[in-house]
Write an enzyme that holds these catalytic residues in place. Structure first.
Site, PDB file in Angstrom:
ATOM      1  N   GLU A  44       0.816  -1.205   0.000  1.00 37.10           N
ATOM      2  CA  GLU A  44       0.000   0.000   0.000  1.00 37.10           C
ATOM      3  C   GLU A  44       0.856   1.265   0.000  1.00 37.10           C
ATOM      4  O   GLU A  44       1.932   1.302   0.587  1.00 37.10           O
ATOM      5  CB  GLU A  44      -0.924  -0.024   1.213  1.00 37.10           C
ATOM      6  CG  GLU A  44      -1.923  -1.163   1.100  1.00 37.10           C
ATOM      7  CD  GLU A  44      -2.896  -1.240   2.271  1.00 37.10           C
ATOM      8  OE1 GLU A  44      -4.083  -1.456   2.000  1.00 37.10           O
ATOM      9  OE2 GLU A  44      -2.481  -1.085   3.420  1.00 37.10           O
TER      10      GLU A  44
ATOM     11  N   CYS B 257       3.298   8.415   1.517  1.00 37.56           N
ATOM     12  CA  CYS B 257       3.846   7.417   2.430  1.00 37.56           C
ATOM     13  C   CYS B 257       4.073   6.141   1.617  1.00 37.56           C
ATOM     14  O   CYS B 257       3.119   5.557   1.114  1.00 37.56           O
ATOM     15  CB  CYS B 257       2.822   7.205   3.551  1.00 37.56           C
ATOM     16  SG  CYS B 257       3.327   5.997   4.755  1.00 37.56           S
TER      17      CYS B 257
ATOM     18  N   CYS C 166       6.416  -7.320   6.898  1.00 37.38           N
ATOM     19  CA  CYS C 166       7.554  -6.901   7.723  1.00 37.38           C
ATOM     20  C   CYS C 166       8.026  -8.106   8.522  1.00 37.38           C
ATOM     21  O   CYS C 166       7.202  -8.920   8.946  1.00 37.38           O
ATOM     22  CB  CYS C 166       7.118  -5.767   8.660  1.00 37.38           C
ATOM     23  SG  CYS C 166       8.472  -5.018   9.586  1.00 37.38           S
TER      24      CYS C 166
ATOM     25  N   CYS D  53       6.010  -5.663  15.842  1.00 38.75           N
ATOM     26  CA  CYS D  53       5.596  -4.740  16.883  1.00 38.75           C
ATOM     27  C   CYS D  53       4.108  -5.003  17.124  1.00 38.75           C
ATOM     28  O   CYS D  53       3.320  -4.963  16.168  1.00 38.75           O
ATOM     29  CB  CYS D  53       5.829  -3.307  16.433  1.00 38.75           C
ATOM     30  SG  CYS D  53       7.525  -3.058  15.857  1.00 38.75           S
TER      31      CYS D  53
ATOM     32  N   CYS E   7       1.165  -2.890  15.622  1.00 35.70           N
ATOM     33  CA  CYS E   7       1.204  -2.544  14.192  1.00 35.70           C
ATOM     34  C   CYS E   7       0.559  -3.639  13.346  1.00 35.70           C
ATOM     35  O   CYS E   7       0.912  -4.811  13.457  1.00 35.70           O
ATOM     36  CB  CYS E   7       2.654  -2.331  13.771  1.00 35.70           C
ATOM     37  SG  CYS E   7       2.854  -2.101  11.995  1.00 35.70           S
TER      38      CYS E   7
ATOM     39  N   ASN F 161      -3.780   4.074  16.168  1.00 39.62           N
ATOM     40  CA  ASN F 161      -4.850   3.787  15.208  1.00 39.62           C
ATOM     41  C   ASN F 161      -5.277   2.337  15.354  1.00 39.62           C
ATOM     42  O   ASN F 161      -4.456   1.438  15.177  1.00 39.62           O
ATOM     43  CB  ASN F 161      -4.347   4.019  13.775  1.00 39.62           C
ATOM     44  CG  ASN F 161      -4.126   5.499  13.491  1.00 39.62           C
ATOM     45  OD1 ASN F 161      -5.014   6.316  13.695  1.00 39.62           O
ATOM     46  ND2 ASN F 161      -2.935   5.851  13.043  1.00 39.62           N
TER      47      ASN F 161
ATOM     48  N   CYS G 285      -1.334   5.508  10.005  1.00 37.76           N
ATOM     49  CA  CYS G 285      -0.107   4.838  10.450  1.00 37.76           C
ATOM     50  C   CYS G 285      -0.412   3.495  11.081  1.00 37.76           C
ATOM     51  O   CYS G 285      -1.266   3.398  11.957  1.00 37.76           O
ATOM     52  CB  CYS G 285       0.581   5.638  11.555  1.00 37.76           C
ATOM     53  SG  CYS G 285       1.086   7.244  11.088  1.00 37.76           S
TER      54      CYS G 285
HETATM   55  N1  SAH Z   1       9.079  -0.084  10.003  1.00 31.20           N
HETATM   56  C1  SAH Z   1       9.357   1.306  10.080  1.00 31.20           C
HETATM   57  C2  SAH Z   1       8.585   2.095   9.080  1.00 31.20           C
HETATM   58  C3  SAH Z   1       7.080   2.068   9.282  1.00 31.20           C
HETATM   59  S1  SAH Z   1       6.633   3.619   9.837  1.00 31.20           S
HETATM   60  C4  SAH Z   1       9.124   1.797  11.487  1.00 31.20           C
HETATM   61  O1  SAH Z   1       8.560   1.067  12.277  1.00 31.20           O
HETATM   62  O2  SAH Z   1       9.556   2.894  11.775  1.00 31.20           O
HETATM   63  C5  SAH Z   1       5.055   3.410  10.480  1.00 31.20           C
HETATM   64  C6  SAH Z   1       4.941   4.196  11.775  1.00 31.20           C
HETATM   65  O3  SAH Z   1       3.625   3.991  12.313  1.00 31.20           O
HETATM   66  C7  SAH Z   1       5.915   3.691  12.822  1.00 31.20           C
HETATM   67  O4  SAH Z   1       6.326   4.733  13.662  1.00 31.20           O
HETATM   68  C8  SAH Z   1       5.051   2.734  13.589  1.00 31.20           C
HETATM   69  O5  SAH Z   1       5.584   2.452  14.848  1.00 31.20           O
HETATM   70  C9  SAH Z   1       3.752   3.480  13.637  1.00 31.20           C
HETATM   71  N2  SAH Z   1       2.612   2.617  13.912  1.00 31.20           N
HETATM   72  C10 SAH Z   1       2.508   1.286  13.708  1.00 31.20           C
HETATM   73  N3  SAH Z   1       1.300   0.835  14.063  1.00 31.20           N
HETATM   74  C11 SAH Z   1       0.600   1.909  14.497  1.00 31.20           C
HETATM   75  C12 SAH Z   1      -0.735   2.099  14.965  1.00 31.20           C
HETATM   76  N4  SAH Z   1      -1.580   1.081  15.030  1.00 31.20           N
HETATM   77  N5  SAH Z   1      -1.119   3.328  15.309  1.00 31.20           N
HETATM   78  C13 SAH Z   1      -0.262   4.377  15.185  1.00 31.20           C
HETATM   79  N6  SAH Z   1       1.000   4.278  14.737  1.00 31.20           N
HETATM   80  C14 SAH Z   1       1.426   3.046  14.398  1.00 31.20           C
HETATM   81 FE1  SF4 Z   2       7.456  -3.455  11.027  1.00 32.07          FE
HETATM   82 FE2  SF4 Z   2       5.235  -2.234  11.866  1.00 32.07          FE
HETATM   83 FE3  SF4 Z   2       7.244  -2.638  13.577  1.00 32.07          FE
HETATM   84 FE4  SF4 Z   2       7.533  -0.832  11.596  1.00 32.07          FE
HETATM   85  S1  SF4 Z   2       6.077  -0.741  13.284  1.00 32.07           S
HETATM   86  S2  SF4 Z   2       9.017  -2.394  12.241  1.00 32.07           S
HETATM   87  S3  SF4 Z   2       6.340  -1.838   9.952  1.00 32.07           S
HETATM   88  S4  SF4 Z   2       6.024  -4.239  12.570  1.00 32.07           S
END
Ligand code: SAH
Ligand code: SF4
Length: 375
Positions: free
Chosen positions: A103, A117, A124, A128, A131, A310, A353
């Site tokens: 996406e 974005c 991935c 986390c 996420c 989110n 995000c």
């Molecule tokens: N993998 C990289 C790039 C992805 S950036 C990273 O983690 O930095 C996407 C951003 O959105 C990251 O800061 C991530 O931690 C944040 N994110 C992930 N899940 C989210 C959620 N459910 N609500 C808000 N932010 C989130």
């Molecule tokens: Fe991967 Fe989501 Fe963690 Fe970023 S926030 S490293 S996309 S699992």
């Protein structure tokens, strides 16, 4: 990088200048001494004018155009789905190959004008727990051309060819889509070379931000190879909590991460690191957490993006209350940090995000080939 071909034609849409030049020679379209000039002409058409048709390249001799059309194609990946939310966010699900989808999200009215974005991987490897992408597993890295294609696709849809330096809607790029860019640094760096090229899409490196969850050994290389702005998904100020929220922390704990950030090439008050901090109710959102964060980042030129969590289906967290987020932001602000609360954008189309996820699953290449053959 592998050249994607359509039958025997090489798709040159996302090649680097050097690859383009080589393709001209390899395919016998230009003599070696002419290849540089031809590649330069084609580059302008592809990356400045957004041409997808060789017939449009009117400053190139007709026979050469003909030879190019026989040897090359300029293809965009398929758009599997496009959605626009009420607040103007556009999300594209892009199909790079059968079963390989990621996406890309355009967010208007942020940064200078609007930010795209982009994804660096399908899925991935990290997980986390807050996420959505992390629940998907890794399908594969995107190639440099596939990363460039996301920008080209957005420019097509926004009608932003040829490149204009004024009144652009797409002014900034953030590598904050699916995937961990620093696990795909070669392709991210190659894509940045194309996207930032002044005779093409011309988005300057200072307007391109790469976000990492903290792949410490690659942070310096990111700065040296790309000159991009750094964003770090911090989310917690102690190892104990970060080990849970951002599991890569177990491998590269906070002391190592902070040392790598302090040493980021070009870091200064004019070029600050962005810390991303997702607000999770009762988990990392107390005033004590804010103060721990201040101690951790003391002395680092930084701004802090507070991201209200989110939600996504089945997520094991809740978003902090507005009062908690505002109190948290006030503590950071009092200490002198810009700490904007990121307004959730495009939530209803799961474009915000951490909500990105595609149905792509990793399947063994042999299984995929069979499925394609059967289809
Ligand atoms: N993998 C990289 C790039 C992805 S950036 C990273 O983690 O930095 C996407 C951003 O959105 C990251 O800061 C991530 O931690 C944040 N994110 C992930 N899940 C989210 C959620 N459910 N609500 C808000 N932010 C989130
Ligand atoms: Fe991967 Fe989501 Fe963690 Fe970023 S926030 S490293 S996309 S699992």
């Amino acid at each position: 990088m592998t050249l994607v071909s359509d039958q025997s034609r090489v798709n040159i849409a996302g090649l680097s200048r050097a690859e383009l030049e080589r393709a001209f020679v390899d395919r016998g379209v230009a003599a070696p001494e002419k290849a540089r000039m031809r590649a330069r002409q084609a580059w302008r058409w592809i990356h400045h004018y957004g041409a997808v048709d060789f017939a449009a390249m009117t400053d190139i001799a007709k026979e050469t155009r003909q030879a190019m059309a026989e040897a090359f194609s300029i293809q965009r990946p398929q758009i599997a789905e496009a959605q626009e939310s009420a607040d103007g966010v556009i999300k594209w699900l892009i199909r790079f190959a059968p079963g390989v989808e990621a996406e890309t999200v355009f967010i208007p009215d942020v940064a200078r004008s609007g930010a795209l974005c982009v994804s660096s991987q399908v899925g991935c490897t990290l997980n986390c727990p807050f996420c959505h992408t992390g629940t998907q597993g890794l399908v594969r890295n995107l190639s440099a051309a596939e990363i460039v294609a996301q920008v080209q696709t957005a420019r097509d849809a926004l009608g932003e060819w040829p490149t204009s330096l004024e009144n652009r809607r797409l002014s900034n790029i953030v590598f904050m889509g699916m995937g961990e860019p620093l696990y795909n640094l070669d392709n991210v760096a190659a894509a940045l070379d194309v996207i930032s090229d002044n005779e093409g899409i011309a988005i300057s490196r200072r307007r391109i931000t790469v976000s990492t969850s903290g792949v410490v050994p690659q942070i310096r290389a990111l700065g040296e190879r790309t000159g991009a702005m750094l964003a770090v998904s911090l989310h917690a100020a102690t190892d104990e909590l970060r080990d849970r929220l951002v599991p890569i922390n177990r491998r590269y704990p906070l002391a190592e991460l902070m040392a790598a950030i302090r040493a980021y090439p070009g870091l200064s008050n004019a070029r600050r690191v962005t810390f991303e901090y997702v607000m999770l109710k009762g988990v990392n959102d107390s005033p004590a957490d804010a103060k721990a964060l201040l101690r951790l980042i003391a002395g680092v030129p930084a701004k802090i993006n507070l991201i209200p969590f989110n939600p996504w289906p089945g997520a094991p967290f809740e978003c902090s209350s507005s009062a908690a987020i505002e109190a948290f932001a006030a503590i950071l602000k009092r200490a002198g940090y810009a700490s904007p609360i990121r307004k959730p954008r495009g939530q209803e189309i799961l474009a915000a995000c951490g909500q990105l996820r595609s149905e792509s699953e990793k399947v063994r290449a042999s299984v995929r080939r069979k499925a394609i053959a059967a289809a």
